[in-house]
Design a protein around this motif. Structure first.
Motif, PDB file in Angstrom:
ATOM      1  N   ARG A 458     -93.564 -17.127 -28.638  1.00 27.12           N
ATOM      2  CA  ARG A 458     -92.782 -18.609 -27.997  1.00 27.12           C
ATOM      3  C   ARG A 458     -91.844 -19.045 -28.846  1.00 27.12           C
ATOM      4  O   ARG A 458     -91.603 -18.681 -29.939  1.00 27.12           O
ATOM      5  N   VAL A 459     -90.870 -19.964 -28.348  1.00 25.81           N
ATOM      6  CA  VAL A 459     -89.945 -20.639 -29.139  1.00 25.81           C
ATOM      7  C   VAL A 459     -90.522 -21.928 -29.511  1.00 25.81           C
ATOM      8  O   VAL A 459     -90.914 -22.719 -28.851  1.00 25.81           O
ATOM      9  N   GLY A 474     -87.823 -18.771 -32.863  1.00 23.89           N
ATOM     10  CA  GLY A 474     -89.022 -18.276 -32.131  1.00 23.89           C
ATOM     11  C   GLY A 474     -89.976 -17.539 -33.230  1.00 23.89           C
ATOM     12  O   GLY A 474     -89.552 -17.450 -34.292  1.00 23.89           O
ATOM     13  N   ALA A 475     -90.934 -17.044 -32.728  1.00 24.14           N
ATOM     14  CA  ALA A 475     -91.863 -16.092 -33.332  1.00 24.14           C
ATOM     15  C   ALA A 475     -91.636 -14.588 -32.614  1.00 24.14           C
ATOM     16  O   ALA A 475     -91.845 -14.884 -31.432  1.00 24.14           O
ATOM     17  N   THR A 477     -94.398 -12.377 -32.618  1.00 23.42           N
ATOM     18  CA  THR A 477     -95.727 -12.087 -32.949  1.00 23.42           C
ATOM     19  C   THR A 477     -96.109 -10.446 -33.195  1.00 23.42           C
ATOM     20  O   THR A 477     -97.104 -10.351 -33.805  1.00 23.42           O
ATOM     21  N   LYS A 481     -93.381 -12.194 -37.548  1.00 18.40           N
ATOM     22  CA  LYS A 481     -92.295 -12.974 -38.222  1.00 18.40           C
ATOM     23  C   LYS A 481     -91.735 -13.985 -37.297  1.00 18.40           C
ATOM     24  O   LYS A 481     -91.809 -13.995 -36.039  1.00 18.40           O
ATOM     25  N   GLN A 482     -91.246 -14.848 -37.894  1.00 16.53           N
ATOM     26  CA  GLN A 482     -90.504 -16.177 -37.220  1.00 16.53           C
ATOM     27  C   GLN A 482     -88.876 -15.289 -37.109  1.00 16.53           C
ATOM     28  O   GLN A 482     -88.556 -14.564 -37.937  1.00 16.53           O
TER      29      GLN A 482
ATOM     30  N   CYS B  38     -99.695 -17.503 -28.847  1.00 18.39           N
ATOM     31  CA  CYS B  38     -98.487 -17.400 -28.313  1.00 18.39           C
ATOM     32  C   CYS B  38     -97.366 -17.503 -29.496  1.00 18.39           C
ATOM     33  O   CYS B  38     -96.169 -17.127 -29.266  1.00 18.39           O
ATOM     34  N   GLY B  39     -97.692 -17.750 -30.549  1.00 16.79           N
ATOM     35  CA  GLY B  39     -96.842 -17.704 -31.835  1.00 16.79           C
ATOM     36  C   GLY B  39     -96.082 -19.118 -32.037  1.00 16.79           C
ATOM     37  O   GLY B  39     -95.279 -19.086 -32.962  1.00 16.79           O
ATOM     38  N   THR B  42     -95.940 -20.190 -35.528  1.00 16.56           N
ATOM     39  CA  THR B  42     -95.247 -19.338 -36.374  1.00 16.56           C
ATOM     40  C   THR B  42     -93.743 -19.654 -36.282  1.00 16.56           C
ATOM     41  O   THR B  42     -93.101 -19.779 -37.269  1.00 16.56           O
ATOM     42  N   ALA B  43     -93.183 -19.859 -34.984  1.00 14.83           N
ATOM     43  CA  ALA B  43     -92.038 -20.281 -34.544  1.00 14.83           C
ATOM     44  C   ALA B  43     -91.576 -21.709 -35.116  1.00 14.83           C
ATOM     45  O   ALA B  43     -90.518 -21.706 -35.490  1.00 14.83           O
TER      46      ALA B  43
END
Lengths: 653, 191, 297
Positions: A458-459, A474-475, A477, A481-482, B38-39, B42-43
């Motif tokens: 996701r952003v 974003g990421a 996954t 990493k970012q 969803c991340g 991390t984002a």
């Protein structure tokens, strides 16, 4: 009376937590119960045959089935009784599944509660009387609310079957969301090329009457005989005279009006024709922005109109239509994505919605089909797509999947490459949902053949980098990493929500809606386009997010339901209606006033005013009987005596 | 190659430490199973670039009960509780609180990958315990003593001293014993 | 205008590294008729090191101060510092909402806690209770033409469920106050990005990168100054600006004001009461440009 009680196992659904044999044993001691047994599946063929057999063998004249909700199987068992030669209304159901076995695990307590519910049903049944439905005529016209692709399909199918169709559309043109799209997945065929001809058919079909720029104001009546009030909103243009030439739009000096068809990215005018293929192709004035209507000056359109169609004095008009069935096809709206402040909340011109991007891609859109970003008209090279904006997000109260965003995003990535060969599309996604025919292949094509960079994640935020572009952070996954992308344009795959004012329309139609405003189908599996109100059907995204093929399928399905309904010579009314005890009625008229269906009229009985129920109109809601100060009006099979008998059955101690 | 950089098969039958997952769930009050990876954390995390394990993978490791990699990570010490993750989590998980609780747990189990961060925290709390309020000069001296990094921020002294922003003596408050008692009781109660 | 009276929690850094924030906050509040009753014998809230250590201990350290404020008879505590604010709010909410937790906290304290007062930032009271319009009436020396960016830091408005103030992603309260004081506020997209917080000592490299990005964005937007509301943010951007410059080969000379300093300046309060001389990066050129803009106007 000789009552038979059948306690259903429902496989293990009920038997798992209720001792059905014990319930039937207890029930056999209830008054007037001549026979009681448990049965594996009461609704199955052997189950029903068992009931019929027992009716014959034990000379039963009333039946209680203790099983599931009457919503599904009450009709089933009434048929069973009829086949056994009994009056179908000498039947009661005790819901020991939803009300007992599914909500508690204590077998003993469940068994006791199930026995109590059966006792209530028996006590009610003892006071039932045989009833016979009345027959009434059907008005074979159908109202279709909403002129998107689902409504168009339903209307054309009904009209082709010879039915007279009234279509109501809130916008000034039909076509709905599909008309705004450039191309459609998974075939990438031009949206207006496939929808346009269908829209023209609506306009030209002799059986279809179209009321555009109109809304349903009120609905009364019942299946077969609805009476609908339709508000034709003031458009300040006489559509009988307007030829759709567009002179007025050219000359209108008010250029700040929102262009809703172009999703607010194109130039707007106070007088407007949404797009060249609009049906009807007529001009409409937006009163909030018209200089003449707000300030009393101007009138440029009036001066240039060759047909003399401008009418600043036009008012809203209410018209009535009589129909026998209603198809609701009111579609959806986009989630208000500006709550996502981390994506700019509407402050950054180059962060746009997927539907705005469709308008940029469309040859009939504000940029003539050349992708130019809103801030400076530059052709974007790096386009970032963010999926699930307003979908699968509990924090904005939209936990559901909007279903088709994965697909249209893949399509937009493909089209971006077609429009700008040296561009790169980046798609941030959580999961790809592509279960339709040729759908997964399509998303794979976006990646494999069109080089779309899919990033699983996701952003977190989008912000201007101070140098004219946008930084998207974003990421990934899968990389763990970012990631950051310098984007020229960001397109948000905005999720679906119910169309504005859906709950209000649902209340007018007396149908249910869920907590998100989507209309409830009659049964999630078996009645996908019926509602719980007879004669009202659903088509398209008003029932839940749906793509074009599914909307069209449901449009046809709803039409087939209407055609099926209208193929009957007459309809039978539910005989569980209100009944006036003429000796007790004092003619106060309160029931006449409170009846929401207009089913009670005042009559004269030997010079005295009395209430009289029109049986085919009465829907059995019971408001009259709770209003009547004399207890003179009673609902058949829900009389005061029956309800009190049920209460006593469970309050014995 | 050092063993911790080798890809290893995670045995999901034996390795998950459910008591660990449950304890973190309970102490943080967060339902870890709500995380659907969803991340967004991390984002959004400004520290992702410095983390050894991104925060979304910390969440995944928690779901799968992988205690060791979580508690020995530097990420849990580098998290500065900026709450970007908490603010943007689509499932309303207070991720920053989970990270806080992981620091507590790492301490209890004797892990501190970022020794200097822990030394700074410890020096800070020592200062509060001794004086009731933070004594900035004393805190720095203590930190340098703990880490041996005598050059830390040496160049900033000349910027602050002439402006009178660095006191040489702690502010004495009457309640400093009360504060010391809070720490003593905390140790005795053994929460 | 009637005087508003609040319990006041200055926070430890106000006694040292952010003494100019403390001083200017008091000066501005006095000018606006807000009475700040300093909590007698207040102690440290424990800041990040405490909540990173244990939530009960952290709540006890904050709880003691909330208890003292309640004893003063106040139902609302003001603090200028976002870190203190977070700790006091978290503790107050947790103690009030969870009896077991309250018992645990009470077991650490000399005196058990009764009703817990609420906590607000000074900024929240200036913005919500007084409002930009009212504040603009106090302006005697408008900040005409001064181009600033407002930097709120990560925790002044986040997480929204706890802070219940302004927008968590795009806060505007300081923007409005600065505009009320006559400044030109540039749209700064990194308003709530973290500066590196307390990692300046132990992991300076993190702060260099994060604060460097903040300064870089402010500079590229053409800001003459950054306006802050947090002692830690201000310290990372101001005191450490020379470190950031050498780490990133940059040459920023951006003064980093506390919003209270600029408000006080606009109110015409004496320089000494605003602690402008305590700033590391010289604010002189920025402030002198205001006079030049005035002359030009």
């Amino acid at each position: 009376m000789r009552i038979g009680v059948f306690v259903c196992h429902c496989g293990s659904n009920i038997e798992g937590t209720v001792d059905t044999a014990e319930v039937s044993r207890i029930a056999s001691d209830y008054p007037e119960v001549a026979f009681a047994t448990d049965t594996m599946y009461a609704c199955s063929e052997p189950g029903q045959d068992g009931i019929i057999e027992a009716i014959g063998e034990h000379k039963l004249d009333g039946v209680v089935v203790a099983s599931c909700t009457p919503r599904m199987h009450e009709a089933t068992f009434r048929n069973t009784l009829e086949r056994a030669g009994l009056n179908p209304y000498m039947f009661e159901m005790a819901n020991i599944r939803e009300h007992v076995s599914w909500i508690g695990k204590d077998r003993e307590a469940n068994t006791n509660k199930a026995a109590d519910l059966v006792r209530m049903a028996v006590e009610k049944l003892r006071r039932n009387r045989p009833l016979t439905p009345k027959e009434f005529d059907i008005n074979r016209r159908v109202l279709v609310i909403g002129g998107g692709v689902a409504g168009i399909q339903a209307a054309l199918d009904c009209a082709d079957a010879g039915l007279e169709v009234i279509m109501v559309e809130r916008e000034s043109t039909i076509g709905g969301k599909m008309a705004k799209l450039d191309k459609t997945f998974p075939t990438v065929d031009c949206s207006s090329c496939i929808l346009g001809p269908r829209m023209v058919e609506v306009a030209q079909h002799p059986n279809i009457t179209l009321h555009a720029y109109s809304e349903v104001d009120g609905v009364s009546g019942y299946v077969g005989n609805f009476s609908v009030k339709i508000k034709k909103k003031a458009r300040y243009v006489d559509w009988n005279k307007c030829t759709g030439c567009g002179e007025c739009v050219e000359k209108c000096p008010s250029r700040k009006a929102p262009n809703t068809f172009d999703e607010l990215i194109g130039p707007g005018r106070a007088i407007n024709i949404p797009f060249p293929q609009a049906i009807p192709k007529k001009a409409t004035i937006n009163a909030d922005y018209c200089i003449r209507l707000t300030k009393g000056k101007c009138g440029a359109c009036e001066k240039v109109c060759p047909a003399g169609a401008i009418d600043f004095d036009q008012q809203d008009e209410i018209i009535s239509e009589e129909v026998g069935a209603v198809v609701a096809a009111t579609g959806y709206d986009l989630f208000d994505w500006t709550v996502y402040e981390e994506y700019g909340g509407g402050r950054y011109p180059d962060v746009i919605t997927s539907l705005q991007y469709e308008r940029l891609l469309s040859a009939s859109g504000p940029t003539g089909g050349h992708v130019k970003r809103p801030s400076d008209g530059k052709e974007p090279k790096n386009v970032v797509f963010i999926q699930c904006v307003g979908s699968r997000d509990k924090s904005v109260d939209r936990p559901y999947c909007s279903g088709f965003c994965c697909m249209y995003t893949a399509k937009q990535a493909i089209l971006t490459k077609d429009h700008i060969p040296d561009s790169t599309s980046y798609v941030f996604y959580m999961d790809i949902r592509a279960p339709g025919k040729l759908y997964d292949e399509f998303t794979r094509r976006a990646m494999e053949e069109y080089g779309a960079q899919y990033i699983r994640g996701r952003v977190g935020m989008v912000y201007p980098d101070g140098k004219g572009n946008l930084t998207v952070r974003g990421a990934d996954t899968l990389l763990g990493k970012q990631v950051e992308i310098q984007a020229d344009l960001v397109v948000l795959a905005v999720g679906v929500e119910s169309a504005k004012n859906s709950p209000q329309l649902a209340e007018k139609l007396r149908i249910s809606y869920d907590k998100y405003g989507f209309f409830m189908e009659g049964h999630p599996k078996l009645k996908p386009c019926e509602t719980n109100t007879a004669g009202v059907y659903l088509a398209g995204a008003c029932q839940g997010p749906k793509d074009i093929p599914a909307s069209v399928a449901q449009g046809s399905a709803a039409a087939s339901k209407v055609i099926g309904l209208f193929s009957k010579k007459k309809l039978k009314s539910d005989p569980q209606t209100a009944l006036v005890d003429i000796k007790r009625c004092i003619g106060c008229g309160k029931c006449v006033l409170t009846c929401p269906f207009g089913a009670i009229k005042e009559t004269d009985f030997r010079g005295q005013p009395k209430a009289e129920v029109i049986e085919t109109v009465c829907q059995g809601c019971g408001i009259c009987s709770s209003t009547c100060p004399q207890g003179a009006i009673q609902l058949r099979h829900f009389t005061d005596n029956q309800i009190l008998a049920e209460v006593e059955a469970i309050c014995r101690f | 190659m050092p063993p911790d950089t080798v890809m290893q098969t995670v045995n999901l039958t034996d390795s998950p430490d459910r008591t660990f997952t449950n304890r973190i769930t309970e102490e943080s009050g967060q339902n870890l199973s709500l995380c659907y990876q969803c991340g967004n954390c991390t984002a959004s995390c400004p520290y992702s670039f410095g983390f050894d394990i991104p925060v979304s993978q910390i969440m995944r490791l928690l779901q799968t009960g992988q205690k060791e990699p979580v508690l020995t990570s530097s990420s849990i010490w580098l998290c500065a509780s900026c709450t970007s993750c908490t603010t943007r989590c689509p499932n309303n998980i207070d991720v920053a609180k989970v990270m806080d609780v992981l620091r507590h747990e790492a301490r209890r189990q004797g892990f501190a990958k970022e020794r200097r961060v822990k030394a700074f925290f410890d020096s800070f709390l020592d200062s509060v315990r001794r004086h009731g309020r933070v004594f900035e000069m004393g805190l720095m001296v203590n930190y340098i003593r703990k880490t041996g990094r005598f050059w830390t921020d040496l160049e900033l002294g000349p910027k602050m001293l002439p402006k009178g922003k660095l006191a040489f003596k702690p502010h004495q408050i009457q309640g400093k014993e009360a504060i010391a008692r809070i720490f003593e009781r905390f140790e005795k109660e053994g929460f | 205008m009637t005087k508003h009276a609040y319990a006041y929690y200055p926070g430890c850094s106000g006694q040292g590294t952010s003494m100019e924030y403390e001083r200017s906050t008091r000066a501005v509040c006095e000018a606006l008729g807000i009475q700040l009753d300093e909590i007698p014998d207040w102690s440290c809230c424990g800041s990040t090191p405490a909540h990173a250590f244990d939530h009960t201990l952290s709540a006890a350290l904050s709880g003691r101060n909330l208890g003292l404020a309640a004893k003063q008879g106040h139902d609302c505590v003001l603090t200028p510092c976002p870190s203190c604010l977070t700790n006091l709010k978290t503790a107050g909410k947790h103690i009030s909402g969870d009896e077991n937790f309250r018992d645990k906290v009470n077991r650490l304290l000399d005196e058990p806690l009764g009703t817990i007062p609420e906590t607000k930032s000074v900024l929240q009271v200036l913005f919500e209770d007084l409002g930009p319009d009212w504040i603009s009436e106090k302006v005697k020396r408008p900040l005409t033409g001064l181009k600033v960016v407002t930097y709120y830091g990560c925790i002044l408005t986040r997480p929204p469920g706890l802070m219940e103030f302004d927008s968590e992603e795009n806060p505007i309260s300081m923007d409005m106050l600065m505009r009320a004081a006559g400044a030109e506020v540039l749209p700064y997209p990194l308003k709530t990005e973290c500066c590196g917080a307390s990692h300046g000592v132990a992991r300076k490299d993190l702060v260099m990168r994060l604060s460097g990005r903040l300064l870089d964005m402010a500079d590229s937007l053409g800001a003459q100054a950054v306006v802050t509301a947090c002692p830690l943010c201000q310290m990372n951007l101001d005191l450490r600006q020379s470190q950031v410059n050498s780490a990133n080969s940059a040459h920023y000379k951006l003064p980093i004001f506390y919003y209270t300093q600029l408000l006080g300046w606009a109110f015409g309060l004496p320089d000494a009461s605003l602690g402008l001389d305590k700033l590391c990066v010289d604010p002189g050129p920025a402030l002198r440009s205001i006079a030049a803009n005035e002359d030009a106007a």
